[in-house]
Write a protein that holds these residues in place. Sequence first.
Motif, PDB file in Angstrom:
ATOM      1  N   ARG A 117      29.007 -52.640 -88.013  1.00 43.37           N
ATOM      2  CA  ARG A 117      29.401 -52.195 -89.357  1.00 43.37           C
ATOM      3  C   ARG A 117      29.380 -50.683 -89.520  1.00 43.37           C
ATOM      4  NH1 ARG A 117      25.780 -56.111 -93.146  1.00 43.37           N
ATOM      5  NH2 ARG A 117      24.462 -56.195 -91.293  1.00 43.37           N
ATOM      6  N   PRO A 134      27.962 -60.819 -89.568  1.00 47.59           N
ATOM      7  CA  PRO A 134      29.428 -60.828 -89.559  1.00 47.59           C
ATOM      8  C   PRO A 134      30.001 -61.342 -90.875  1.00 47.59           C
ATOM      9  CG  PRO A 134      28.520 -61.857 -87.575  1.00 47.59           C
ATOM     10  CD  PRO A 134      27.383 -61.683 -88.530  1.00 47.59           C
ATOM     11  N   GLN A 135      31.092 -60.740 -91.278  1.00 53.77           N
ATOM     12  CA  GLN A 135      31.847 -61.168 -92.452  1.00 53.77           C
ATOM     13  C   GLN A 135      31.006 -61.156 -93.732  1.00 53.77           C
ATOM     14  OE1 GLN A 135      33.911 -64.841 -91.555  1.00 53.77           O
ATOM     15  NE2 GLN A 135      35.107 -63.883 -89.942  1.00 53.77           N
ATOM     16  N   HIS A 137      29.935 -59.760 -97.415  1.00 51.93           N
ATOM     17  CA  HIS A 137      30.445 -59.043 -98.582  1.00 51.93           C
ATOM     18  C   HIS A 137      29.726 -57.705 -98.672  1.00 51.93           C
ATOM     19  CE1 HIS A 137      31.014 -58.031-102.863  1.00 51.93           C
ATOM     20  NE2 HIS A 137      32.096 -58.785-102.813  1.00 51.93           N
ATOM     21  N   ASN A 294      40.484 -57.634 -98.556  1.00 50.93           N
ATOM     22  CA  ASN A 294      39.997 -59.009 -98.527  1.00 50.93           C
ATOM     23  C   ASN A 294      38.957 -59.213 -99.621  1.00 50.93           C
ATOM     24  OD1 ASN A 294      38.957 -61.508 -97.914  1.00 50.93           O
ATOM     25  ND2 ASN A 294      38.712 -61.113 -95.739  1.00 50.93           N
ATOM     26  N   ASP A 296      36.990 -61.630-100.057  1.00 49.57           N
ATOM     27  CA  ASP A 296      35.756 -62.196 -99.518  1.00 49.57           C
ATOM     28  C   ASP A 296      34.786 -61.100 -99.092  1.00 49.57           C
ATOM     29  OD1 ASP A 296      36.604 -64.793 -99.887  1.00 49.57           O
ATOM     30  OD2 ASP A 296      37.507 -64.937 -97.903  1.00 49.57           O
ATOM     31  N   ARG A 297      35.317 -59.925 -98.806  1.00 51.20           N
ATOM     32  CA  ARG A 297      34.476 -58.790 -98.451  1.00 51.20           C
ATOM     33  C   ARG A 297      34.268 -57.845 -99.636  1.00 51.20           C
ATOM     34  NH1 ARG A 297      35.119 -53.510 -97.345  1.00 51.20           N
ATOM     35  NH2 ARG A 297      33.562 -52.543 -95.964  1.00 51.20           N
ATOM     36  N   ASP A 324      41.696 -64.406 -89.321  1.00 49.49           N
ATOM     37  CA  ASP A 324      40.626 -64.504 -88.318  1.00 49.49           C
ATOM     38  C   ASP A 324      40.975 -63.808 -87.008  1.00 49.49           C
ATOM     39  OD1 ASP A 324      42.522 -66.253 -87.335  1.00 49.49           O
ATOM     40  OD2 ASP A 324      41.249 -68.046 -87.470  1.00 49.49           O
ATOM     41  N   TRP A 328      37.099 -57.715 -89.459  1.00 52.65           N
ATOM     42  CA  TRP A 328      36.626 -57.951 -90.821  1.00 52.65           C
ATOM     43  C   TRP A 328      36.749 -56.656 -91.631  1.00 52.65           C
ATOM     44  CZ3 TRP A 328      35.891 -61.850 -93.866  1.00 52.65           C
ATOM     45  CH2 TRP A 328      35.072 -61.745 -94.989  1.00 52.65           C
ATOM     46  N   GLY A 329      37.393 -56.763 -92.761  1.00 50.31           N
ATOM     47  CA  GLY A 329      37.536 -55.599 -93.620  1.00 50.31           C
ATOM     48  C   GLY A 329      38.778 -54.775 -93.375  1.00 50.31           C
TER      49      GLY A 329
END
Length: 361
Positions: A117, A134-135, A137, A294, A296-297, A324, A328-329
């Motif tokens: 991250r 991982p993944q 928010h 996203n 979800d993030r 996927d 992520w992000g």
Amino acid sequence: MKHPLPAHPERICVLRLSALGDVCNLVPTVRALQRQWPQARITWIIGKGEHSLLAGLSGVEFIVYDKGSGLAGMRELWRRLSDTRFDVLLHMQQSLRASILSLGLKAKVRIGYDKARAKDWQHWFTRYHLASHPQAHVLESFMDFARRLGVDPTITSQRPEWGVPIPDEAYDEALRMTGEEPYLLISPCANPRLRNFRNWSAEGYAAVIDHAWSQYGLKAVLTGGSSTKEREMGARISALVPPEATIDTIGQVSLKTLLALIERARVAIAPDSGPVHMANALDTPTIGLYATTNPDRAGPFLWRHMAVNRYPEAVRTYLHKEVDEIPWGQRVRHPDAMSLIHAEDVIERLDTLLSESADET
């Protein structure tokens, strides 16, 4: 020498300068730290605009760093804190500027993001790092700092707490602008940064406003900053709807008054920007508009289920992949991505929220 993590820290430094949405998402972590160690002194180094949003937050000493002050501003901040030694520094800002700023702070323990991250070489400036998540928010990523310190997991897993203060004069100003009638709040523009592409269309907002006005008698309060782009967007929206259907406050209110406007609104609608997270922090029903990022993030945490989410479609259309299959992000930096959101998508969410609120009364 690597100091052990403190079991009962007495002085905690939070380093997070920006942005408005991010500092809103960080407040629940501060609250978790306060519940675990109510006697601990928490110092938050924060940006100037962000401080004007959170000023008065209970139990927090703010140190304001003007991001435009450069090295001179850093030296002044270091001088101000030269006699302060923190038990732990929570390095929550992923930027080289913030990492350089952290070098002049005295702290026994420095905690930063895990390598997955971390950005801008942040892990080089910290000795302890977060566990992998991982993944996550954004709000959960901040909460991971509390978890890394050993904060009771039952505290970090319960419903987030904010308690962002709003002064009486802000409520008075909001009431002067809107009157007593209920309203819908729309903040149509995100931060006008290069290749942001988070803004929806004036025509889309106008269709939603027409629906709210004709079906529910709800005016739309338009909010935003004072940039030319934001003022032009407000004017274009207002020109497409009956004049009595909108109240344009763009460029006219402080952040505290904006909080008051949001708190009094029936529903708030905005793209991925500070106001959706401000509304989330105030528990105002929130419809976030997402295609380039996203939800979800980075969606409004308590209202992610109500976001209009065209991000997967944007990834397929403009990146030619599935969600996927990308990091992520990752953002979809395409000027047409937000056009995947249709007015009917937003109206459906609005009808749902207004019917739910009617059932509760």
